[in-house]
Enzyme design. Structure first.
Site, mmCIF file in Angstrom:
data_model
loop_
_atom_site.group_PDB
_atom_site.id
_atom_site.type_symbol
_atom_site.label_atom_id
_atom_site.label_comp_id
_atom_site.label_asym_id
_atom_site.label_seq_id
_atom_site.Cartn_x
_atom_site.Cartn_y
_atom_site.Cartn_z
ATOM 1 N N GLN A 1 -5.069 3.723 18.421
ATOM 2 C CA GLN A 1 -6.084 3.553 17.389
ATOM 3 C C GLN A 1 -7.030 2.440 17.807
ATOM 4 O O GLN A 1 -6.543 1.362 18.141
ATOM 5 C CB GLN A 1 -5.432 3.235 16.043
ATOM 6 C CG GLN A 1 -4.691 4.444 15.491
ATOM 7 C CD GLN A 1 -4.183 4.267 14.070
ATOM 8 O OE1 GLN A 1 -3.674 5.176 13.486
ATOM 9 N NE2 GLN A 1 -4.306 3.091 13.513
ATOM 10 N N ARG B 1 3.436 7.411 11.226
ATOM 11 C CA ARG B 1 2.916 6.944 12.514
ATOM 12 C C ARG B 1 2.797 8.145 13.435
ATOM 13 O O ARG B 1 3.684 9.019 13.470
ATOM 14 C CB ARG B 1 3.854 5.896 13.149
ATOM 15 C CG ARG B 1 3.763 4.518 12.521
ATOM 16 C CD ARG B 1 2.391 3.869 12.643
ATOM 17 N NE ARG B 1 2.312 2.554 12.027
ATOM 18 C CZ ARG B 1 1.807 2.317 10.805
ATOM 19 N NH1 ARG B 1 1.321 3.294 10.070
ATOM 20 N NH2 ARG B 1 1.769 1.085 10.338
ATOM 21 N N ASN C 1 0.814 -1.215 0.000
ATOM 22 C CA ASN C 1 0.000 0.000 0.000
ATOM 23 C C ASN C 1 0.853 1.274 0.000
ATOM 24 O O ASN C 1 0.364 2.349 0.329
ATOM 25 C CB ASN C 1 -1.009 -0.013 1.165
ATOM 26 C CG ASN C 1 -0.339 -0.236 2.516
ATOM 27 O OD1 ASN C 1 0.876 -0.127 2.631
ATOM 28 N ND2 ASN C 1 -1.133 -0.537 3.525
ATOM 29 N N HIS D 1 -7.406 6.179 10.078
ATOM 30 C CA HIS D 1 -6.272 5.544 9.389
ATOM 31 C C HIS D 1 -6.774 4.770 8.162
ATOM 32 O O HIS D 1 -7.133 3.595 8.263
ATOM 33 C CB HIS D 1 -5.575 4.606 10.377
ATOM 34 C CG HIS D 1 -4.228 4.142 9.933
ATOM 35 N ND1 HIS D 1 -3.336 3.542 10.776
ATOM 36 C CD2 HIS D 1 -3.606 4.176 8.729
ATOM 37 C CE1 HIS D 1 -2.238 3.236 10.116
ATOM 38 N NE2 HIS D 1 -2.383 3.600 8.867
HETATM 39 P P1 NDP Z 1 10.155 1.708 3.385
HETATM 40 O O1 NDP Z 1 10.782 0.681 4.255
HETATM 41 O O2 NDP Z 1 10.218 1.552 1.920
HETATM 42 O O3 NDP Z 1 10.744 3.148 3.718
HETATM 43 C C1 NDP Z 1 11.047 3.568 4.979
HETATM 44 C C2 NDP Z 1 12.183 4.546 4.862
HETATM 45 O O4 NDP Z 1 12.378 5.177 6.117
HETATM 46 C C3 NDP Z 1 13.507 3.887 4.491
HETATM 47 O O5 NDP Z 1 14.052 4.564 3.379
HETATM 48 C C4 NDP Z 1 14.318 4.080 5.739
HETATM 49 O O6 NDP Z 1 15.664 4.279 5.517
HETATM 50 C C5 NDP Z 1 13.755 5.374 6.261
HETATM 51 N N1 NDP Z 1 14.131 5.635 7.641
HETATM 52 C C6 NDP Z 1 14.107 4.785 8.694
HETATM 53 N N2 NDP Z 1 14.527 5.418 9.800
HETATM 54 C C7 NDP Z 1 14.814 6.687 9.437
HETATM 55 C C8 NDP Z 1 15.295 7.801 10.137
HETATM 56 N N3 NDP Z 1 15.590 7.726 11.434
HETATM 57 N N4 NDP Z 1 15.482 8.962 9.448
HETATM 58 C C9 NDP Z 1 15.218 9.036 8.128
HETATM 59 N N5 NDP Z 1 14.745 7.983 7.406
HETATM 60 C C10 NDP Z 1 14.546 6.826 8.057
HETATM 61 O O7 NDP Z 1 8.632 1.814 3.878
HETATM 62 P P2 NDP Z 1 7.398 2.547 3.204
HETATM 63 O O8 NDP Z 1 7.894 3.783 2.537
HETATM 64 O O9 NDP Z 1 6.596 1.593 2.413
HETATM 65 O O10 NDP Z 1 6.562 2.904 4.518
HETATM 66 C C11 NDP Z 1 7.087 3.800 5.484
HETATM 67 C C12 NDP Z 1 6.195 3.818 6.709
HETATM 68 O O11 NDP Z 1 4.935 4.392 6.372
HETATM 69 C C13 NDP Z 1 5.844 2.433 7.268
HETATM 70 O O12 NDP Z 1 6.837 1.938 8.109
HETATM 71 C C14 NDP Z 1 4.557 2.717 8.014
HETATM 72 O O13 NDP Z 1 4.830 3.133 9.334
HETATM 73 C C15 NDP Z 1 3.937 3.886 7.248
HETATM 74 N N6 NDP Z 1 2.788 3.431 6.458
HETATM 75 C C16 NDP Z 1 1.567 4.019 6.693
HETATM 76 C C17 NDP Z 1 0.457 3.559 6.027
HETATM 77 C C18 NDP Z 1 -0.882 4.208 6.219
HETATM 78 O O14 NDP Z 1 -1.902 3.609 5.886
HETATM 79 N N7 NDP Z 1 -0.953 5.422 6.745
HETATM 80 C C19 NDP Z 1 0.517 2.427 5.097
HETATM 81 C C20 NDP Z 1 1.870 1.994 4.820
HETATM 82 C C21 NDP Z 1 2.942 2.443 5.516
HETATM 83 P P3 NDP Z 1 16.666 3.132 5.059
HETATM 84 O O15 NDP Z 1 15.865 1.938 4.660
HETATM 85 O O16 NDP Z 1 17.372 3.827 3.934
HETATM 86 O O17 NDP Z 1 17.494 2.843 6.243
#
Ligand code: NDP
Length: 388
Positions: free
Chosen positions: A314, A285, A147, A333
């Site tokens: 939630q 989040r 998603n 959400h």
């Molecule tokens: P990804 O794993 O593709 O991306 C997460 C990114 O966050 C990675 O690039 C990671 O960096 C980066 N990251 C982690 N920690 C840090 C930090 N301290 N500072 C900066 N960047 C950081 O996940 P998605 O993009 O698919 O999803 C991200 C989040 O969105 C999910 O974990 C979830 O909490 C939320 N989400 C919400 C939804 C909703 O319905 N509202 C649905 C889906 C997701 P790297 O990997 O380069 O270390």
């Protein structure tokens, strides 16, 4: 035979739908970058139907029951007397969606003596105490990418609706008014603004790509830098940290997982360094932001708007301040639970179950915790609490 305990949100108040606005979904085989969409051996549901509520059952009942497994579905998830808590002690597998999270706290994990697999039907496994899952060697898996694009679309929608003052303007129509001055006295164009994302993973990068045609300046911060070719293609400015980035931005969107590094990141201090009149969009989040700091910044005018769909806890209680703070465009959400997304994460949940029940490896990209370690997507994007 396994007992699978599945927590889903309630059916619509008018009952489970008997018809839908559209007949089908567009066919998508791959995500950007090439990862294939979930590929279970079969599915027992119609893509485009409501699968995330209790009657939808993620389309899993025929598959699980024909294999002799026990399948319990409930929306009753909170408190010691909840169905979830009562069914948990002998469950082998727990399935939960972040939209209606079955919080798997350390206490609950201690009670769940048989628990071996926690599946997030969606993305974001922070409702599971990952330290406790690591210690107990419970596998945690989610349907990576299922998603991400759904959320990116929601971020674009919320960005435009805040900057252009869409929701209050629509309210004037519902109220029978024609109050143009009231509508436009908070309405701007996004063109020329500076937009930054905290994290440029699957969602963050998709947001950047979608906003590029609006002729905005694009910024990001992340733990790993994007390839130079992507930075050049999108004209991105990289910042070492959120603190370095946010003072330059008119719009900030948060797209990182919740883990020890990001919890409470947007507090009074960081928000105080944002431009006066900046907009903050958080579909990642809730606990990445300090709840009351956001409320304060909207009331004193430091932030011009806040939108998102993530809350803590939630469901949010009726008196949660984010329901009544000014200049906000909150939804429950929902961004990752469109009917389009549900079809993918229901299929992905089935794919994970098929693998686990037959002792074959779960796709590496779906893993968050496995074998007592952060694994797969979890090893890339999450951190754990350092030992005291
Ligand atoms: P990804 O794993 O593709 O991306 C997460 C990114 O966050 C990675 O690039 C990671 O960096 C980066 N990251 C982690 N920690 C840090 C930090 N301290 N500072 C900066 N960047 C950081 O996940 P998605 O993009 O698919 O999803 C991200 C989040 O969105 C999910 O974990 C979830 O909490 C939320 N989400 C919400 C939804 C909703 O319905 N509202 C649905 C889906 C997701 P790297 O990997 O380069 O270390």
């Amino acid at each position: 035979m396994a007992k699978v305990l599945c927590v889903l949100y309630d059916d619509p108040v008018d009952g489970y739908p008997t018809s839908y606005p559209r007949n089908d979904l567009p066919r998508i085989d791959h995500y950007p970058g090439g990862q294939t969409v979930p590929s279970p051996r079969a599915v027992d549901f119609t893509p485009g139907h409501l699968l995330g509520s209790v009657s939808g059952e993620l389309g899993l009942r025929p598959f699980l029951e024909s294999g002799g497994h026990t399948f319990v579905v409930t929306s009753d998830k909170d408190g010691a007397d909840s169905t979830f808590e009562r069914e948990l002690p002998d469950a082998d597998v727990v399935i939960s969606q972040p939209f209606w999270p079955a919080y798997l706290t350390a206490e609950r994990i201690a009670k769940a003596r048989n628990l071996k697999l926690a599946i997030t039907a969606g993305i974001g496994s922070d409702h599971v105490d990952l330290d406790a899952a690591l210690a107990r060697d419970i596998t945690v898996a989610e349907v990576t990418f299922s998603n991400s694009i759904s959320v990116a679309e929601h971020v674009v929608m919320m960005t435009l609706s805040l900057v252009r003052n869409y929701l209050p303007s629509h309210q004037w129509v519902l109220d029978g008014g024609w109050n143009i001055a009231d509508c436009v006295s908070r309405s701007y164009d996004i063109e020329g603004m500076q937009v930054g994302t905290v994290a440029a993973g699957r969602i963050g990068l998709a947001v950047l790509r979608r906003l590029k045609p609006f002729d905005v300046g694009l910024h990001y911060t992340d733990r790993h830098r994007l390839p130079e070719s992507v930075e050049e293609e999108l004209g991105l400015t990289f910042h070492e940290s959120a603190a370095d980035m946010v003072p330059h931005c008119d719009v900030v969107t948060i797209n990182a997982p919740l883990h020890p590094e990001t919890e409470g990141l947007f507090d009074d201090e960081l928000i105080g360094t944002m431009k006066r009149g900046a907009y903050l969009i958080n579909t990642a989040r809730a606990r990445i932001c300090d709840r009351d700091a956001v409320d304060r910044a909207l009331r004193d005018g430091h932030l011009a708007g806040y939108a998102g769909d993530v809350w803590f806890p939630q469901p949010a209680p009726p008196d949660h301040p984010w329901r009544t703070m000014p200049h906000q465009g909150m939804t429950p959400h929902i961004s990752g639970s469109s009917l389009s997304a549900q079809a993918r994460y229901a299929a992905g949940t089935r794919e994970i179950l098929e693998a686990w029940l037959t002792g074959t490896p779960i796709r590496e990209e779906y893993l968050i915790v496995d074998g007592g370690h952060l694994a797969g997507a979890g090893a890339h994007s999450y951190s754990t609490t350092p030992p005291k």
